[in-house]
Design an enzyme around this catalytic site. Structure first.
Site, PDB file in Angstrom:
ATOM      1  N   CYS A   1      -3.225  -3.932   6.779  1.00  0.00           N
ATOM      2  CA  CYS A   1      -3.813  -5.270   6.675  1.00  0.00           C
ATOM      3  C   CYS A   1      -5.280  -5.151   6.265  1.00  0.00           C
ATOM      4  O   CYS A   1      -5.993  -4.267   6.727  1.00  0.00           O
ATOM      5  CB  CYS A   1      -3.749  -6.078   7.963  1.00  0.00           C
ATOM      6  SG  CYS A   1      -2.092  -6.290   8.601  1.00  0.00           S
TER       7      CYS A   1
ATOM      8  N   ARG B   1      -4.240  -2.425   1.237  1.00  0.00           N
ATOM      9  CA  ARG B   1      -4.025  -2.189   2.668  1.00  0.00           C
ATOM     10  C   ARG B   1      -2.777  -2.894   3.176  1.00  0.00           C
ATOM     11  O   ARG B   1      -2.316  -2.626   4.289  1.00  0.00           O
ATOM     12  CB  ARG B   1      -5.244  -2.666   3.470  1.00  0.00           C
ATOM     13  CG  ARG B   1      -6.525  -1.930   3.147  1.00  0.00           C
ATOM     14  CD  ARG B   1      -7.615  -2.428   4.047  1.00  0.00           C
ATOM     15  NE  ARG B   1      -7.288  -2.145   5.428  1.00  0.00           N
ATOM     16  CZ  ARG B   1      -7.623  -1.033   6.065  1.00  0.00           C
ATOM     17  NH1 ARG B   1      -8.321  -0.111   5.442  1.00  0.00           N
ATOM     18  NH2 ARG B   1      -7.276  -0.846   7.313  1.00  0.00           N
TER      19      ARG B   1
ATOM     20  N   TRP C   1       0.342  -6.552   6.185  1.00  0.00           N
ATOM     21  CA  TRP C   1       1.435  -5.591   6.151  1.00  0.00           C
ATOM     22  C   TRP C   1       2.184  -5.825   7.461  1.00  0.00           C
ATOM     23  O   TRP C   1       1.682  -5.493   8.545  1.00  0.00           O
ATOM     24  CB  TRP C   1       0.890  -4.157   6.082  1.00  0.00           C
ATOM     25  CG  TRP C   1       1.951  -3.117   5.852  1.00  0.00           C
ATOM     26  CD1 TRP C   1       2.451  -2.707   4.653  1.00  0.00           C
ATOM     27  CD2 TRP C   1       2.637  -2.349   6.842  1.00  0.00           C
ATOM     28  NE1 TRP C   1       3.406  -1.738   4.839  1.00  0.00           N
ATOM     29  CE2 TRP C   1       3.542  -1.495   6.170  1.00  0.00           C
ATOM     30  CE3 TRP C   1       2.597  -2.296   8.240  1.00  0.00           C
ATOM     31  CZ2 TRP C   1       4.386  -0.606   6.845  1.00  0.00           C
ATOM     32  CZ3 TRP C   1       3.435  -1.406   8.914  1.00  0.00           C
ATOM     33  CH2 TRP C   1       4.311  -0.563   8.206  1.00  0.00           C
TER      34      TRP C   1
ATOM     35  N   ASN D   1      -5.774  -7.160  12.554  1.00  0.00           N
ATOM     36  CA  ASN D   1      -5.148  -5.947  12.039  1.00  0.00           C
ATOM     37  C   ASN D   1      -4.875  -5.048  13.237  1.00  0.00           C
ATOM     38  O   ASN D   1      -5.795  -4.753  14.006  1.00  0.00           O
ATOM     39  CB  ASN D   1      -6.100  -5.251  11.055  1.00  0.00           C
ATOM     40  CG  ASN D   1      -5.615  -3.870  10.651  1.00  0.00           C
ATOM     41  OD1 ASN D   1      -4.429  -3.577  10.747  1.00  0.00           O
ATOM     42  ND2 ASN D   1      -6.535  -3.036  10.192  1.00  0.00           N
ATOM     43  N   GLY D   2      -3.617  -4.639  13.429  1.00  0.00           N
ATOM     44  CA  GLY D   2      -3.288  -3.778  14.570  1.00  0.00           C
ATOM     45  C   GLY D   2      -2.000  -4.248  15.221  1.00  0.00           C
ATOM     46  O   GLY D   2      -1.229  -5.017  14.630  1.00  0.00           O
TER      47      GLY D   2
ATOM     48  N   GLU E   1       4.436  17.493  -2.380  1.00  0.00           N
ATOM     49  CA  GLU E   1       3.558  16.450  -2.932  1.00  0.00           C
ATOM     50  C   GLU E   1       4.167  15.849  -4.201  1.00  0.00           C
ATOM     51  O   GLU E   1       4.128  14.626  -4.389  1.00  0.00           O
ATOM     52  CB  GLU E   1       2.160  17.046  -3.195  1.00  0.00           C
ATOM     53  CG  GLU E   1       1.154  16.106  -3.823  1.00  0.00           C
ATOM     54  CD  GLU E   1       0.872  14.828  -3.030  1.00  0.00           C
ATOM     55  OE1 GLU E   1       1.383  14.673  -1.910  1.00  0.00           O
ATOM     56  OE2 GLU E   1       0.154  13.967  -3.561  1.00  0.00           O
TER      57      GLU E   1
ATOM     58  N   LYS F   1       5.177  11.830  -4.479  1.00  0.00           N
ATOM     59  CA  LYS F   1       4.655  10.899  -5.492  1.00  0.00           C
ATOM     60  C   LYS F   1       5.805  10.103  -6.116  1.00  0.00           C
ATOM     61  O   LYS F   1       5.693   8.900  -6.297  1.00  0.00           O
ATOM     62  CB  LYS F   1       3.887  11.643  -6.602  1.00  0.00           C
ATOM     63  CG  LYS F   1       2.549  12.256  -6.206  1.00  0.00           C
ATOM     64  CD  LYS F   1       1.466  11.267  -5.826  1.00  0.00           C
ATOM     65  CE  LYS F   1       1.512  10.929  -4.383  1.00  0.00           C
ATOM     66  NZ  LYS F   1       0.485  11.362  -3.496  1.00  0.00           N
TER      67      LYS F   1
ATOM     68  N   LYS G   1      -2.143   1.486   2.033  1.00  0.00           N
ATOM     69  CA  LYS G   1      -2.982   2.662   1.797  1.00  0.00           C
ATOM     70  C   LYS G   1      -3.383   3.356   3.093  1.00  0.00           C
ATOM     71  O   LYS G   1      -3.376   4.566   3.195  1.00  0.00           O
ATOM     72  CB  LYS G   1      -4.224   2.211   1.016  1.00  0.00           C
ATOM     73  CG  LYS G   1      -5.215   3.324   0.713  1.00  0.00           C
ATOM     74  CD  LYS G   1      -4.765   4.141  -0.461  1.00  0.00           C
ATOM     75  CE  LYS G   1      -5.731   5.261  -0.802  1.00  0.00           C
ATOM     76  NZ  LYS G   1      -5.038   6.311  -1.572  1.00  0.00           N
TER      77      LYS G   1
END
Ligand code: M6R
Length: 613
Positions: free
Chosen positions: A2, A27, A77, A103-104, A486, A490, A608
């Site tokens: 968020c 976010r 989010w 947020n949380g 990795e 991706k 993110k």
């Protein structure tokens, strides 16, 4: 998760908030909303969708010519409650007095809700956030809001960053932080708050990072800070050197593509800051207690996601150079379940781009409780991890906006490699030959990355050719196993394609059963001591009709007959191959995702910065 933006000042709050939300959309992007304060009212506008749609709705709204001088916005989010307009933030209390965004996760939200509903409060949404909003409305009785804020914070368990407007307190915004990031700033005529510092850089670089257990009151004249007990706090601002242009897409279609291209510059900066021509030079950047490295018998690298793959790379390097140390890498969310050891013979190194990942922060706090010595590598000065550990190093990658980490990964790997050499040198466990060999190798990486970036069109053509594969298997050995992880991550993240990573020797112990002509194998086969073993594993895959893409060393033409396609990269020291090999894998994933029409910078279901455990 968020993104939050708040503003109080003399200008129109609308544009400041929308601009701040657009900068933090990575976010969370399930829904978006904002609350604008007018003289005698607060207008709350929410949508399911992106900030661009919120902007259209706000611009089409008629506020009767009135201009809001304060307000706040949120990109969500979802954690508690589905993705719909009612659950979008900001939330409003039933009495209309409190408007709050969050947020949380409030862990005791249900308990609070049951109690308030029994007292007759009618809830509108399914969110945990609304419990905090309705509770504050009960606790606030007019006048100074600080006593109600302290009671609210005391009553909640879980994590929160709140921004709050109170109907009868015009010209004020209230904030509180426990567990979720919040940064605050004042630039003369206005105060701001945001989840992420990048949202504030258009206004000021002097930032106040809120600490755990802090409340803030923002007005156009300044910011006041208090503890959860209501006591005033003095805070020092931190100057963040980032340029707001660095967080801009420029002529690129996607941030991810821009950030891939930035890697040579980022690595040059990172490497030159900590090395000389042939030796490590961290004297100024890392001051460890004398004798620490001789006492250490255990080193733990701890991180999540891509940062964890950087951790694995560093772990391999350290172990390969010093067989007297017990070295391991852990996923942060699992670190807590291990008996990690206790006392000052253990060094833990925490790696986090954002410095706000909840699991990594918890792991670092557990390590502290056991008396373990802690170093952090983060990309954000002033972030929670940066402030909480004993020693912190910055990866100097600049702001990374694409949800898929790219330049921060290579910056982490480069910085970790230098750190490993420095720690071993302090321990007397690094030969001057290895030091000169690896530092020389590192210093040549940026130019070699440039050469790979110049091959983008070839990689794009390959990506278009293979984009209809039903999935991908990445295989490699030793230092290239983290690279396979990795590369696969991706593709999962931005192309949503099943992609697995395996130590090449493991394939025949099960996964090889999945291979057929629609499952593509990407094999990492640099010209090193393991080349022949890798080629045998590739032959096994080829015999099962899988299409093969090889990642090989320039000039190794012998591999051409073995794979269907080859991506060549310049030669380097074997330990440093991941710093080169990852670039074509990033480009490949990018072009596959683009061919499939995916939302590359904001892939579905992701955010993110993962600030919940
Ligand atoms: O900010 P951090 O480095 O702590 O983030 C850790 C992971 O969430 C992050 O690396 C994630 O896996 C990325 N989206 C990978 O591209």
């Amino acid at each position: 998760m968020c993104g939050i933006m708040g503003y109080v000042g003399k200008n129109d709050a609308t544009q400041v908030i929308l601009n701040g939300l657009a900068k933090q959309e990575y976010r969370g992007y399930d829904s978006a909303g904002l609350a604008l304060r007018f003289d005698d009212s607060i207008k709350n506008i929410k949508i399911v969708g992106r900030v661009s749609e919120l902007k259209k709705l706000v611009e089409a709204s008629d506020f009767g010519g009135a201009v809001p001088a304060s307000g706040m916005g949120h990109t969500r989010w979802a954690t508690h409650g589905g993705v719909n307009v009612t659950n979008a933030h900001p939330h409003e209390s039933a009495d209309g007095n409190i408007v709050l965004l969050h947020n949380g996760i409030i862990e005791n939200a249900r308990e609070i809700r049951v109690k308030l509903e029994a007292e007759g409060v009618v809830f509108a949404s399914d969110t945990d956030t609304e419990s905090a909003c309705q509770l504050l409305a009960k606790l606030y009785h007019g006048g100074d809001a600080l006593p109600a804020m302290t009671k609210l914070c005391d009553s909640l368990t879980g994590a929160f960053a709140f921004v709050i407007l109170i109907r009868d307190r015009p010209g004020e915004i209230w904030c509180a932080r426990k567990g979720s990031p919040l940064v605050v700033a004042h630039d003369g005529g206005a105060s701001y708050c945001a989840s992420d510092p990048t949202a504030l850089l258009d206004y000021t670089h002097d930032l106040f990072f809120m600490e755990e257990g802090e409340i803030a009151r923002l007005t156009e004249d300044g910011c006041g800070f208090f503890g959860f007990d209501g006591s005033p706090r003095e805070k020092q601002s931190i100057f963040l050197q980032w340029d707001s242009v660095m967080a801009d897409k420029g002529h690129y279609e996607h941030f991810m593509r821009k950030e891939i291209d930035e890697q040579p510059d980022v690595l040059r900066l990172t490497i030159e800051a900590h090395t000389d021509i042939t030796s490590v030079d961290m004297e100024k950047t890392l001051k460890l207690p004398p004798g620490l490295m001789s006492r250490i018998s255990r080193v733990q690298f701890v991180a999540c996601g891509t940062s964890y793959y950087a951790a694995l790379t560093a772990c391999n390097l350290m172990e390969s150079l010093d067989d007297t140390l017990n070295v391991r890498a852990d996923v942060a969310s699992e670190y807590r379940y291990r008996n990690i050891g206790r006392g000052d013979d253990t060094l833990a190194i925490f790696i986090s781009q954002s410095g706000e990942t909840a699991d990594t922060l918890s792991a670092a706090r557990i390590a502290k409780s056991k008396g373990v010595h802690r170093i952090a590598i983060t990309n954000v000065r002033g972030s929670t991890l940066d402030r909480e550990v004993d020693h912190s190093l910055l990866s100097l990658a600049g702001p990374e906006i694409g949800v898929a980490a790219t330049k921060t990964f290579t910056a982490q790997v480069a910085l970790l490699s230098i750190l490993v050499l420095q720690l071993l040198k302090l321990r007397g466990a690094l030969s001057t030959t290895d030091e000169a060999r690896l530092i020389g190798g590192l210093r040549s990486i940026p130019t070699k990355q440039q050469a790979i970036l110049a091959r983008d069109l070839d990689i794009k053509a390959l990506a278009e050719k293979y984009a209809d594969s039903k999935g991908f298997f990445f295989i490699g050995r030793r230092e290239n196993v983290p690279l396979t992880l990795e590369g696969a991550l991706k593709l999962k993240e931005i192309a949503y394609l099943p992609s697995e990573a395996y130590a090449a020797g493991e394939m025949k112990h099960g996964p090889i059963a999945m291979l057929d002509e629609k499952l593509t194998v990407v094999a990492i086969v640099p010209q090193n001591d393991l080349r022949e073993k890798m080629l045998s594993n590739v032959a096994e895959c080829r015999a099962r009709n899988a299409p093969i893409i090889l990642l090989a060393t320039d000039g190794d033409d012998g591999v051409k007959a073995i794979g269907n396609d080859v991506i060549f990269v310049p030669a380097t020291e074997k330990e440093l191959f991941p710093l080169l090999g990852v670039v074509p894998l990033q480009l490949f994933a990018y072009h596959v995702a683009k061919t499939l029409g995916r939302d590359i910078d904001m892939p579905r279901n992701l955010a993110k910065s993962v600030t919940v455990e």
